[in-house]
Scaffold this motif. Structure first.
Motif, mmCIF file in Angstrom:
data_model
loop_
_atom_site.group_PDB
_atom_site.id
_atom_site.type_symbol
_atom_site.label_atom_id
_atom_site.label_comp_id
_atom_site.label_asym_id
_atom_site.label_seq_id
_atom_site.Cartn_x
_atom_site.Cartn_y
_atom_site.Cartn_z
ATOM 1 N N MET A 3 0.857 -1.188 0.000
ATOM 2 C CA MET A 3 0.000 0.000 0.000
ATOM 3 C C MET A 3 0.892 1.236 0.000
ATOM 4 S SD MET A 3 -2.923 -1.255 2.643
ATOM 5 C CE MET A 3 -1.773 -1.862 3.849
ATOM 6 N N GLY A 46 -0.160 4.390 -1.511
ATOM 7 C CA GLY A 46 -0.957 5.457 -2.119
ATOM 8 C C GLY A 46 -1.090 6.684 -1.236
ATOM 9 N N THR A 106 1.784 13.381 4.183
ATOM 10 C CA THR A 106 1.783 14.818 4.502
ATOM 11 C C THR A 106 2.648 15.151 5.705
ATOM 12 O OG1 THR A 106 -0.403 14.300 5.358
ATOM 13 C CG2 THR A 106 -0.334 15.737 3.471
ATOM 14 N N ARG A 107 2.651 14.254 6.708
ATOM 15 C CA ARG A 107 3.442 14.570 7.912
ATOM 16 C C ARG A 107 4.935 14.546 7.617
ATOM 17 N NH1 ARG A 107 0.734 10.142 11.593
ATOM 18 N NH2 ARG A 107 0.232 9.344 9.524
ATOM 19 N N LYS A 114 6.512 8.335 -0.414
ATOM 20 C CA LYS A 114 7.297 7.904 0.751
ATOM 21 C C LYS A 114 8.312 6.807 0.448
ATOM 22 C CE LYS A 114 4.831 8.474 5.039
ATOM 23 N NZ LYS A 114 4.046 7.774 6.078
ATOM 24 N N GLN A 117 -5.299 3.117 -6.614
ATOM 25 C CA GLN A 117 -6.501 3.130 -5.799
ATOM 26 C C GLN A 117 -7.404 4.260 -6.285
ATOM 27 O OE1 GLN A 117 -4.238 4.711 -2.043
ATOM 28 N NE2 GLN A 117 -6.407 5.111 -1.722
ATOM 29 N N LYS A 149 6.733 8.234 9.719
ATOM 30 C CA LYS A 149 5.536 9.079 9.630
ATOM 31 C C LYS A 149 5.894 10.565 9.603
ATOM 32 C CE LYS A 149 2.501 5.680 10.183
ATOM 33 N NZ LYS A 149 1.758 5.216 9.015
HETATM 34 P P1 UTP Z 1 -0.881 6.804 6.680
HETATM 35 O O1 UTP Z 1 -2.268 6.756 7.144
HETATM 36 O O2 UTP Z 1 0.194 6.853 7.696
HETATM 37 O O3 UTP Z 1 -0.766 8.004 5.644
HETATM 38 O O4 UTP Z 1 -0.666 5.571 5.718
HETATM 39 P P2 UTP Z 1 0.473 8.586 4.881
HETATM 40 O O5 UTP Z 1 0.006 9.057 3.576
HETATM 41 O O6 UTP Z 1 1.613 7.613 4.813
HETATM 42 O O7 UTP Z 1 0.928 9.812 5.771
HETATM 43 P P3 UTP Z 1 0.124 11.130 6.253
HETATM 44 O O8 UTP Z 1 -0.978 10.635 7.158
HETATM 45 O O9 UTP Z 1 -0.379 11.836 5.031
HETATM 46 O O10 UTP Z 1 1.191 11.892 6.957
HETATM 47 C C1 UTP Z 1 -0.333 4.289 6.133
HETATM 48 C C2 UTP Z 1 -0.060 3.460 4.883
HETATM 49 O O11 UTP Z 1 -1.226 3.409 4.071
HETATM 50 C C3 UTP Z 1 -0.936 3.860 2.766
HETATM 51 C C4 UTP Z 1 0.288 4.744 2.894
HETATM 52 O O12 UTP Z 1 0.987 4.822 1.658
HETATM 53 C C5 UTP Z 1 1.053 4.016 3.979
HETATM 54 O O13 UTP Z 1 1.750 2.915 3.430
HETATM 55 N N1 UTP Z 1 -2.085 4.611 2.246
HETATM 56 C C6 UTP Z 1 -2.663 5.595 2.974
HETATM 57 C C7 UTP Z 1 -2.564 4.294 0.998
HETATM 58 O O14 UTP Z 1 -2.025 3.382 0.320
HETATM 59 N N2 UTP Z 1 -3.628 4.981 0.526
HETATM 60 C C8 UTP Z 1 -4.236 5.968 1.222
HETATM 61 O O15 UTP Z 1 -5.209 6.566 0.716
HETATM 62 C C9 UTP Z 1 -3.738 6.288 2.490
#
Ligand code: UTP
Length: 479
Positions: A105, A107, A111-112, A119, A192, A403
């Motif tokens: 995953m 996608g 942002t943090r 990432k 997604q 994160k």
């Molecule tokens: P997080 O919820 O920690 O989000 O995702 P994020 O995008 O990495 O960071 P913030 O919250 O914007 O700072 C946990 C995992 O879920 C995936 C992310 O890529 C990460 O591997 N994810 C999250 C998705 O694949 N799709 C999404 O819509 C959201």
């Protein structure tokens, strides 16, 4: 115009979303065309209904829930477990037969962390400069080699879920890095979906005068995407029986872990999860538990302090199985998700959403949350499992999420880097090696060792200098 403008406009008006056409006449013909093709992909009635329902539920006090810990026969600690080798062997056998896939995953918008790139491209500052994607790719390569038969590597297909914002940069990164030595035929990118962003009264928002504000639909968007993007079909065509699904931001992710695969497969699991013990009762993590009799992840904010502190007879926290977003799914289970998908709720995330004010036409960059994004979570499906299994693993060896931005002190690039280097040190010590002193930094490449194996050459020897161990010759040089 290829899309029926008036028809579309009527549908949006009827759903109470007509305001988004406020600037339509100001757009060029090409911009109008693009806007309409975006709108044509949205089931406006359904989306509005979903947002209203999610907002309504969000505003209400939680329904009374009965939480129960995971039954003892469903959770097993892998550490020092007498079956560990048998599970590992079973997992390796499944890999050898090309029946195991990996689903990533990736996608999220991160942002943090605040990096402009996805990432997975992030360099966590290791001596090798490897990105998260590279570490994960090399673990797959090592397992494929470990499972080789007659000199022919096994194949572990890697399905990578991206989203609108991460898709192109992710693909480009893999191309630029020559797929990290993996066969590109076995790396399958899929996207997604997105959900429109809404105001707090369920109105669509505009990102531009001719563009709706949308956001990825959460990591639970994976199930819909697996179907829509042909991944289920591909899994079946390849004869894949089981998949390991995990998050891109965990540098320690034991991708396609044979012990996890073997443990789950040996129990005919359809849906499984890895957990680590909560570090302390108040640690703000979701825990695996039963909610009104069904498996799920209970957020830390949902359980009382009393439950958070409750202990079992063996002294362990009753609600202490922290979710590290490492899942096992049988292909049959993934195929079954659409049959209950309509029961899965969207969660509301309050966000600062930059937008065009439809009354003034001005661009607004909010300083506090002004709208919502609708997300599904990957664990939302657990309640529909017929055979659920939980494997408890070591946090030090398997979980260090990225994160936050550099310098945050927790779940940041520095902690990710330290997690890999500390693990390398433990691998060497466990193999019987020593270090001249504490300043020596060794990075064991996943190409040399997946989980501490293949390091016998260090036994009884002392590492004299810092470096990267990628093959057995490197070990000789470091001594
Ligand atoms: P997080 O919820 O920690 O989000 O995702 P994020 O995008 O990495 O960071 P913030 O919250 O914007 O700072 C946990 C995992 O879920 C995936 C992310 O890529 C990460 O591997 N994810 C999250 C998705 O694949 N799709 C999404 O819509 C959201």
């Amino acid at each position: 115009m290829t899309v029926d403008y008036q028809g579309l406009r009527d549908t949006f008006e009827a759903a109470g979303q007509g305001h988004i056409f406020a600037f339509f006449e100001q757009l060029t013909a090409a911009e109008q065309e693009e806007f309409l093709s975006q709108l044509a992909q949205i089931d406006v009635e359904e989306a509005t209904k979903t947002a209203k329902k999610a907002l309504e539920k969000h505003g209400q006090p939680e329904e009374a829930c009965a939480f129960e810990p995971i039954p003892e026969d469903v959770i097993v600690d892998v550490e020092n477990n007498r079956n560990r080798d048998a599970w590992f062997a079973m997992g390796m056998d499944l890999i050898r037969k090309n029946q195991v896939a990996v689903i990533l995953m990736a996608g999220g918008q991160g942002t943090r962390l605040g990096s402009p790139d996805p990432k997975g491209c992030y360099n966590i500052g290791l001596p090798s400069g490897k990105s998260l994607f590279q570490l994960q790719a090399e673990r797959i390569r090592r397992l494929q080699t470990l499972a080789a038969t007659d000199g022919q590597d096994a194949v572990i297909p890697w399905y990578i879920m991206t989203s609108g914002p991460t898709d192109k940069p992710t693909r480009d990164f893999f191309t630029k890095n020559n797929y990290f030595g993996l066969n590109p035929e076995n790396i399958i990118f899929f996207q997604q979906g997105v959900m429109p962003c809404f105001t707090h009264d369920a109105k669509f928002m505009l990102e531009g005068k001719g563009k709706l504000a949308v956001a990825p639909d959460g990591n639970g968007g994976i199930y819909g995407a697996l179907h829509k993007e042909g991944v289920i079909k591909s899994l079946k065509e390849r004869g894949i029986r089981y998949s390991h699904c995990y998050c891109v931001d965990n540098c320690l992710a034991r991708v396609a872990d044979p012990a996890f695969i073997g443990y789950c497969a040996s129990r005919n699991t359809d849906c499984g999860i890895k957990v680590v013990p909560k570090s302390h009762p108040e640690e703000p993590v979701g825990v695996v538990a039963r909610r009104n009799g069904k498996y799920g992840v209970v957020e830390y904010s949902e359980i009382s302090a009393e439950l958070a502190h409750m202990r079992q007879e063996n002294g362990q926290l009753a609600f202490g199985a922290a979710n590290i977003v490492n899942h096992f799914f049988s292909t049959e289970f993934l195929e079954r998700v659409p049959s209950f998908a309509h029961e899965l709720q969207y969660h509301v995330a309050n966000k600062k959403i930059p937008h065009i004010d439809t009354t003034t036409g001005e661009f607004v960059k909010p300083t506090k949350p002004n709208g919502i994004k609708l997300e599904r979570f990957v664990f939302d499906v657990f309640g529909h499992s017929n055979a659920f299994s939980v494997l408890q693993v070591s946090r030090d060896d398997e979980f260090s999420p990225l994160k936050n931005a550099p310098g945050a002190g927790v779940d940041c690039p520095e902690t990710s880097r330290a997690a890999i280097l500390d693990q390398s040190r433990r691998f060497i010590q466990k193999a019987g090696g020593h270090f001249k002193d504490d300043t020596i930094e060794i990075e064991v490449s996943p190409l040399l060792s997946y989980a501490g194996e293949n390091l016998e050459a260090v036994s009884g020897n002392t590492i004299q200098r810092s470096g990267i161990l990628t093959n057995l010759e490197d070990i000789a040089l470091a001594l």
